[in-house]
Write an enzyme that holds these catalytic residues in place. Structure first.
Site, PDB file in Angstrom:
ATOM      1  N   GLY A 162       0.940  -1.202  -0.020  1.00 29.50           N
ATOM      2  CA  GLY A 162       0.123  -0.077   0.046  1.00 29.50           C
ATOM      3  C   GLY A 162       0.827   1.225  -0.050  1.00 29.50           C
ATOM      4  O   GLY A 162       1.639   1.360   0.790  1.00 29.50           O
ATOM      5  N   ALA A 217      15.376  10.533  -1.341  1.00 25.27           N
ATOM      6  CA  ALA A 217      16.410  10.428  -0.583  1.00 25.27           C
ATOM      7  C   ALA A 217      17.505   9.405  -0.808  1.00 25.27           C
ATOM      8  O   ALA A 217      18.807   9.686  -0.707  1.00 25.27           O
ATOM      9  CB  ALA A 217      16.128  10.220   0.935  1.00 25.27           C
ATOM     10  N   ARG A 241       1.082  -4.889  -5.486  1.00 27.74           N
ATOM     11  CA  ARG A 241       1.274  -6.394  -4.648  1.00 27.74           C
ATOM     12  C   ARG A 241       1.381  -7.335  -5.862  1.00 27.74           C
ATOM     13  O   ARG A 241       0.889  -7.568  -6.788  1.00 27.74           O
ATOM     14  CB  ARG A 241      -0.066  -6.839  -3.944  1.00 27.74           C
ATOM     15  CG  ARG A 241      -0.451  -5.594  -2.954  1.00 27.74           C
ATOM     16  CD  ARG A 241      -1.602  -6.055  -2.307  1.00 27.74           C
ATOM     17  NE  ARG A 241      -2.101  -4.716  -1.702  1.00 27.74           N
ATOM     18  CZ  ARG A 241      -1.631  -4.187  -0.445  1.00 27.74           C
ATOM     19  NH1 ARG A 241      -0.906  -4.599   0.391  1.00 27.74           N
ATOM     20  NH2 ARG A 241      -2.308  -3.027  -0.130  1.00 27.74           N
ATOM     21  N   SER A 242       2.524  -8.094  -5.542  1.00 30.66           N
ATOM     22  CA  SER A 242       2.981  -9.087  -6.761  1.00 30.66           C
ATOM     23  C   SER A 242       2.734 -10.579  -6.286  1.00 30.66           C
ATOM     24  O   SER A 242       3.441 -11.091  -5.226  1.00 30.66           O
ATOM     25  CB  SER A 242       4.620  -8.863  -6.840  1.00 30.66           C
ATOM     26  OG  SER A 242       4.871  -9.805  -7.905  1.00 30.66           O
ATOM     27  N   ASP A 256       5.074  -4.821   5.919  1.00 30.25           N
ATOM     28  CA  ASP A 256       5.766  -6.290   6.465  1.00 30.25           C
ATOM     29  C   ASP A 256       5.638  -7.251   5.207  1.00 30.25           C
ATOM     30  O   ASP A 256       6.438  -7.935   5.236  1.00 30.25           O
ATOM     31  CB  ASP A 256       4.713  -6.665   7.602  1.00 30.25           C
ATOM     32  CG  ASP A 256       3.259  -6.681   7.275  1.00 30.25           C
ATOM     33  OD1 ASP A 256       2.856  -6.366   6.260  1.00 30.25           O
ATOM     34  OD2 ASP A 256       2.475  -6.995   8.377  1.00 30.25           O
ATOM     35  N   THR A 264       6.240  -6.329   2.329  1.00 31.31           N
ATOM     36  CA  THR A 264       7.330  -6.124   1.465  1.00 31.31           C
ATOM     37  C   THR A 264       8.694  -6.646   1.845  1.00 31.31           C
ATOM     38  O   THR A 264       9.507  -7.384   1.330  1.00 31.31           O
ATOM     39  CB  THR A 264       7.590  -4.523   1.455  1.00 31.31           C
ATOM     40  OG1 THR A 264       6.268  -4.074   1.103  1.00 31.31           O
ATOM     41  CG2 THR A 264       8.589  -3.906   0.506  1.00 31.31           C
ATOM     42  N   THR A 316       4.153   2.932   5.438  1.00 30.25           N
ATOM     43  CA  THR A 316       2.927   2.429   5.712  1.00 30.25           C
ATOM     44  C   THR A 316       2.318   3.550   6.487  1.00 30.25           C
ATOM     45  O   THR A 316       2.902   3.739   7.828  1.00 30.25           O
ATOM     46  CB  THR A 316       2.487   1.148   6.162  1.00 30.25           C
ATOM     47  OG1 THR A 316       1.167   0.798   6.683  1.00 30.25           O
ATOM     48  CG2 THR A 316       3.628   1.032   7.297  1.00 30.25           C
ATOM     49  N   ASP A 362      -0.091   2.867   8.511  1.00 30.26           N
ATOM     50  CA  ASP A 362      -0.737   2.112   9.561  1.00 30.26           C
ATOM     51  C   ASP A 362       0.302   2.022  10.996  1.00 30.26           C
ATOM     52  O   ASP A 362      -0.214   1.741  11.976  1.00 30.26           O
ATOM     53  CB  ASP A 362      -0.794   0.655   9.142  1.00 30.26           C
ATOM     54  CG  ASP A 362      -1.929   0.466   8.126  1.00 30.26           C
ATOM     55  OD1 ASP A 362      -2.718   1.335   7.848  1.00 30.26           O
ATOM     56  OD2 ASP A 362      -1.576  -0.404   7.326  1.00 30.26           O
ATOM     57  N   ASP A 387       2.417  -0.210  11.989  1.00 34.50           N
ATOM     58  CA  ASP A 387       2.435  -1.332  12.413  1.00 34.50           C
ATOM     59  C   ASP A 387       3.689  -2.191  12.342  1.00 34.50           C
ATOM     60  O   ASP A 387       3.452  -3.311  12.170  1.00 34.50           O
ATOM     61  CB  ASP A 387       1.169  -2.230  11.955  1.00 34.50           C
ATOM     62  CG  ASP A 387       1.091  -2.164  10.621  1.00 34.50           C
ATOM     63  OD1 ASP A 387       1.918  -1.594   9.667  1.00 34.50           O
ATOM     64  OD2 ASP A 387       0.374  -2.945   9.910  1.00 34.50           O
ATOM     65  N   ARG A 391      -5.590  -1.044   9.629  1.00 31.27           N
ATOM     66  CA  ARG A 391      -5.521  -2.557   9.576  1.00 31.27           C
ATOM     67  C   ARG A 391      -5.696  -3.326  11.334  1.00 31.27           C
ATOM     68  O   ARG A 391      -6.490  -2.823  11.752  1.00 31.27           O
ATOM     69  CB  ARG A 391      -4.275  -3.335   8.871  1.00 31.27           C
ATOM     70  CG  ARG A 391      -4.057  -2.748   7.615  1.00 31.27           C
ATOM     71  CD  ARG A 391      -3.238  -3.686   6.757  1.00 31.27           C
ATOM     72  NE  ARG A 391      -1.946  -3.833   7.265  1.00 31.27           N
ATOM     73  CZ  ARG A 391      -0.930  -4.557   6.874  1.00 31.27           C
ATOM     74  NH1 ARG A 391      -1.083  -5.338   5.854  1.00 31.27           N
ATOM     75  NH2 ARG A 391       0.349  -4.594   7.706  1.00 31.27           N
ATOM     76  N   GLU A 438     -15.323  11.270  21.478  1.00 28.84           N
ATOM     77  CA  GLU A 438     -15.902  10.949  22.908  1.00 28.84           C
ATOM     78  C   GLU A 438     -15.470   9.570  23.289  1.00 28.84           C
ATOM     79  O   GLU A 438     -15.028   9.217  24.342  1.00 28.84           O
ATOM     80  CB  GLU A 438     -17.390  11.158  22.718  1.00 28.84           C
ATOM     81  CG  GLU A 438     -17.862  12.435  23.282  1.00 28.84           C
ATOM     82  CD  GLU A 438     -17.211  13.658  22.235  1.00 28.84           C
ATOM     83  OE1 GLU A 438     -17.403  13.418  20.930  1.00 28.84           O
ATOM     84  OE2 GLU A 438     -16.848  14.778  22.548  1.00 28.84           O
ATOM     85  N   LYS A 484     -25.047   9.193  12.482  1.00 27.36           N
ATOM     86  CA  LYS A 484     -24.734   9.054  11.319  1.00 27.36           C
ATOM     87  C   LYS A 484     -23.223   8.263  10.953  1.00 27.36           C
ATOM     88  O   LYS A 484     -22.520   8.164  12.168  1.00 27.36           O
ATOM     89  CB  LYS A 484     -24.292  10.454  10.506  1.00 27.36           C
ATOM     90  CG  LYS A 484     -25.541  11.364  10.706  1.00 27.36           C
ATOM     91  CD  LYS A 484     -26.340  11.347   9.469  1.00 27.36           C
ATOM     92  CE  LYS A 484     -27.426  12.248   9.325  1.00 27.36           C
ATOM     93  NZ  LYS A 484     -28.220  12.054   7.932  1.00 27.36           N
TER      94      LYS A 484
END
Lengths: 328, 328, 328, 328
Positions: A15, A26, A76-77, A107, A109, A130, A132, A134, A176, A192, A252
């Site tokens: 992603g 860089a 994604r391969s 991960d 990757t 990523t 995420d 994570d 995720r 809240e 909503k």
């Protein structure tokens, strides 16, 4: 300095995340700085297999530090999961005279990188990109800070209308299996309640809390729900449940979706990506491989790929307390 | 100048829109300028019935021009649809010595105003505040320009990730029965296709067009879908249909939702709201009533409420042509 | 349709403005739509003289609609003011088989176009791209709406700190000899006073007004100053004058500068630029030349270049009144 | 828990910073959570002397987490530098039954707190709120991350126009004696050179570097200059020097100014402020005083005021290297 490194390839995989372009930049500029050739690979491991390469010099990456997405594109391969696919990828690297690879992603990757190195003894260094957050072994992943700002800005807008109408909004955010985005953006947006996968709140406690906050004088409410949370996974069902049991609010639902993956990266992410891209080339020149570049306590570190993949649950309990206190 | 106007009430009603606060501010400041008292009514017609009033002077509305939503809050009022409710509202206005009312909202708001004036002969002037731009007699409604920018910025983010992954995104935007948001934001976001209620495209033509654009070399696509469009109304079904018939793309759906109703208003909306708020008080002082303030060809005009409600379909065919041409 | 038009060149000239890329894109896509070849010219008239051309097809302009600046770059050309320079430019156009030119810029750009057509009888159509909104014959120029939002967002930030500290800020904005940016952004930002070239306020009236507003209970103040305003031209001197005569405030000066020329264009500017770019190619295909594309009352029009250059002062007096009223 | 703490006052002092409102909110909500009364003090130490207090409960601070500035306003107080002033402040605290104080600001704020506690033995805990990130004992101060994003977004806009015109821009940013903003925002904005007080570059090296980068193919350049840098302190003189010695560029100067102090805080700053506000009340309840709340390695810590004021120069040399490498 590892003299055998004369040509480095760089790719983005999995992603996409804001700041990937800054990381590519860089890597490319660092190669130029060290007089190493640099090659970009399109579409991640898929492009590695297809030999979809482009030569990159310092000027190739001008004016991309501020752009979301990845100009090298990502994918994604499935082919890279096969021995044949990886062999093809290796052949392409060899035939182009490439000595090492920087792979920017998550991960999946890094898992691919481990397998590839096991088979072909090829130096790879990873950079965690990523939204995420994570990945183990790094305090922050590239794109996470930008995603937090995107979520908070979106909820600021939603709160304008929630306030005007005394409404309760359930806002689903990405992440995720990790609650980092939900917890931090929830605190930042003044939510809240925050539902995260790491902590099972249960519908009844949520309901009791919302009733309490209504009684305390709140006229509108935002509940941030991580996509990986158990009761949040059926967010429409959750909305119905609240509607049935809490008549005081009009309920909503907003699923923020892919706006969280794009956008111009924050300064934090640009600096992080710049440091990590430089760090990746440094690691290769030091003769290292099979490591991910991380940031721990604001310092650049090298973390073995296997460490980065350990699925630890490291939600900050202190943050949960802060969320509880600041939403009274 | 109508000397009998000594105290004006102002309220916001219906769906909220960015710029409503700027319009309230202009009404309040205009009253102060003309040495007229001003009263704010909370929660639209519902607050009128409940007598939920607040005295407003020039300083009461400082630092709100840049805020989304409406600090007077808005609501849809069932009670105001009853004779008894409207009688109560009238009694409250009288007992507070209020001579006239400025009501900021959309068609439902103006319909209520007509009925109220018929029954109680009470001067009301309307200001069109809705992101949908679906009011006749004015080129623009307050909040519309801001919503366009919100949509375009969101799609810019989505395009970052769409480009990185060669994806097709269906993006649903607001607008009720009007395609104005979809058409303008679609052009502004560089969408490949735009589905609007005013023009029935049909799924097959959409599919053919997407295939053509893929063949022409586009690697990703954005389709903007108005919430009121016939085939767009079932956006998940549309996504499935495209998935089945167009394998080249990975198809994703994003429903932008209520972020479109909030946010700090654009300069255009702040100026528009300021002009309309001033214009509303001007109209009352000129002895007019039962009119909405509009802007036509950049000039402030007064439009009879009945004109504003005429449901004409005035989509600009020239814009559709521009959308077709610029998406080749 | 004018069958003799087979190849169109497009360039941007003068000060850049957000939306110029969107206009180029529309010209290029419109050419593709009509099966006409399109050539981009780098660096305005200077590149025309140097023959700095690039072939553009529909895909060349992808992902630029949201970018500020102009990817064709802009420049002011001294050489194009000479007969020899223009002759060289004409030769380049001829040798490349180019039949017509779309030139995007401001008054200097159109003046150059008139002279060039007089000498070489070459079809040119102009598109007004400047943040200053100082071109006759069009209600809006490309970039103006974006600049207004940039200014308003900047002043919103300044007001945060002005409020916190009870300060008076003088904020200088662009606009050359036109007060459009200052007046509209001043209203939008809720400025206490607005100094524009079209109306000489005088330092004493400014001071009296600031004293009045301080007395009325305002704790901080923003004064927006157009760069072309007489007393504003020496903004540091003005600040000193206020400091000496109004001790109640701490006085600060901010010159917003070139952030006003950049940034991702607003939806309004993207749509305007798309319509004007399409309109420019339409005009050429209709056999017209020596006209600028304008927008009047939301319709695309063609205006003779000479009309566009008439220096009329068309500040909207109604807006000045709105500014006065809403700042009480 | 320290039972003697029954009423806490909170104030903001010194230059304002985005996130101060979020910090106030966290203090107020934390008091409500612990059933402690909370009092807001307007205009920092000046309001403490004037007794300008307001009772704050959990609902008083709704909808402020996203707002720049400080609703309690800030000020620099000459009176608080006097024994008499501080005595008056102490009397006000006592007469209101206030047992402790949370003071949000920078080094001047903490210096005042030390003196006050020395004289009156009054519990004070500090929270570092300043965009400059120049406080010891904490990795980050509140407002710094937001200021970085503001600077980077501004320079993104400037780069649009710099690119279009092949210009060199000198952009002055805030930071007092600290180069943190300049260095991080410079890397984030992709600046060619960054001038910071911690490192004396010298005009000749700057010039040589700019010539090199021009020769390497760069068509435009951004130089970020910290306001505290020696050669940057005379930025107009620096511009002239470059103009005289580097004819290839048109040189422009932008002083970003007070937009850097305002704006809606980033998610990072909102979370940081929330944690620090909660941490301040925690510290008081633990019986601590004369400490500043800091964040070190993502953990909340308590730092003695005297530590926070130590003027260490802690610029990250690794970042300077990253700046050098990524700007090749």
């Amino acid at each position: 300095m590892n003299e055998s490194i004369k040509k480095i390839a760089v790719l983005t995989s999995g992603g996409d995340a804001p700041g990937m372009n800054a990381a590519i930049r860089a890597v490319v500029r660092s190669c130029a700085y060290h007089n190493i050739e640099c090659v970009g690979v399109y579409r991640g491991y898929e492009g590695l297999i297809d030999g979809d390469f482009i030569t990159l010099d310092a000027r190739s990456v001008k004016n991309i530090i501020n752009r979301g997405g990845t100009f090298l594109k990502s994918a994604r391969s499935e082919n890279f999961r096969t021995v044949a696919g990886r062999q093809k990828a290796f052949n392409n690297l060899k035939s182009h005279g490439i000595n090492a690879l920087v792979t920017i992603g998550g991960d999946g990757t890094f898992t691919g990188a481990i397998v590839f190195n096991d088979e072909h003894n090829f130096p790879i260094v990873g950079v965690p990109g990523t939204i995420d957050n994570d990945i183990n072994g790094t305090d922050f992943t590239i794109g996470y800070d930008t995603a937090l700002n995107t979520v908070v800005e979106a909820i600021d807008k939603i709160r304008d209308t929630a306030n005007s109408h005394n409404r309760l909004f359930l806002v689903e955010v990405m992440g995720r299996d990790a609650g980092d985005i939900a917890l931090n953006a929830g605190i930042g947006a003044g939510a809240e309640e925050i539902l995260i996968p790491e902590q099972d709140m249960g519908r009844d406690r949520l309901l009791a809390s919302l009733k309490r906050s209504k009684k305390s004088g709140k006229s509108s409410s935002i509940v941030v729900v991580a996509e990986g949370d158990q009761i949040g996974k059926n967010i429409l069902g959750l909305a119905d449940y609240i509607r049935e049991n809490l008549e005081e609010y009009e309920v909503k639902v907003t699923v923020l979706g892919h706006i969280q993956r794009g956008g111009s990266p924050s300064c934090f992410d640009r600096v992080l990506a710049s440091r990590m891209g430089v760090g990746a080339v440094d690691a290769l020149l030091e003769g290292n491989r099979n490591v991910m570049i991380g940031t721990v306590h604001s310092k650049i570190v090298q973390v073995p790929f296997v460490e980065s993949l350990k699925g630890e649950n490291n939600i900050d309990l202190d943050l949960i307390r802060v969320a509880d206190i600041t939403s009274v």
